[in-house]
Enzyme design. Structure first.
Site, PDB file in Angstrom:
ATOM      1  N   LEU A 163       0.878  -1.163   0.000  1.00 46.06           N
ATOM      2  CA  LEU A 163       0.000   0.000   0.000  1.00 46.06           C
ATOM      3  C   LEU A 163       0.920   1.218   0.000  1.00 46.06           C
ATOM      4  CD1 LEU A 163      -2.768  -0.819   2.649  1.00 46.06           C
ATOM      5  CD2 LEU A 163      -3.047  -0.650   0.179  1.00 46.06           C
ATOM      6  N   ASP A 164       0.567   2.250  -0.729  1.00 49.17           N
ATOM      7  CA  ASP A 164       1.376   3.456  -0.774  1.00 49.17           C
ATOM      8  C   ASP A 164       1.494   4.067   0.612  1.00 49.17           C
ATOM      9  OD1 ASP A 164       1.665   3.151  -3.502  1.00 49.17           O
ATOM     10  OD2 ASP A 164       0.098   4.595  -4.005  1.00 49.17           O
ATOM     11  N   ARG A 165       2.571   4.773   0.835  1.00 47.92           N
ATOM     12  CA  ARG A 165       2.854   5.383   2.140  1.00 47.92           C
ATOM     13  C   ARG A 165       1.697   6.234   2.686  1.00 47.92           C
ATOM     14  NH1 ARG A 165       8.465   7.352   3.931  1.00 47.92           N
ATOM     15  NH2 ARG A 165       8.009   8.164   5.979  1.00 47.92           N
TER      16      ARG A 165
END
Length: 143
Positions: A63-65
């Site tokens: 998952l993106d930051r």
């Protein structure tokens, strides 16, 4: 290993760990050097399970930051291979939700935007008009 903020573990057994990824932290180590979810979770399992060595965890998706959500980690190579195969076969179900402000023009349709990657600052941002000089990739979202 050092203690960190506790990660909410939703489910765990001898094959997988399912946890809540807080928004704002990377899933794995990056050039910022910030503590990442994978190592934070290993630290937590080390203390909670009182193991002799570093717990084995395998990253099978990301998952993106800036995004918070549910993450699944494998605890064995066999589980990692099985989960990776499920992701490739699209039998590993992922659902995404977004918080919107304002009103959408239609009840259904497609929103198309482009991501501009900024590798220097390790971030991406949405731009309305693609520019061939920029490294962009279109992302399509169903409403």
């Amino acid at each position: 290993m050092r203690k960190n903020k506790k990660i909410n573990i939703i489910y765990k057994d001898d094959q997988i760990v399912v946890c809540e990824k807080p928004k704002g932290i990377p899933v794995s180590s990056d050039k910022t050097g910030d503590m990442d979810l994978l190592h934070q979770l290993k630290n937590q399992l080390f203390f909670e399970e009182n193991t002799d060595g570093e717990p084995q965890l395998y990253l099978v998706h990301r998952l993106d930051r800036p995004v918070g959500g549910v993450m699944v980690f494998a605890r064995t190579k066999k589980a990692a291979a099985s989960l990776t195969e499920q992701i490739k076969d699209h039998t590993f179900e992922k659902d995404y939700q977004a918080v919107l402000t304002g009103w959408l023009p239609d009840d259904e349709g497609t929103v198309r935007d482009y991501l501009l990657k900024d590798p220097k600052n390790n971030v991406s941002k949405i731009v309305k008009v693609p520019n061939s000089a920029c490294r962009m990739k279109p992302r399509k979202r169903e409403l």
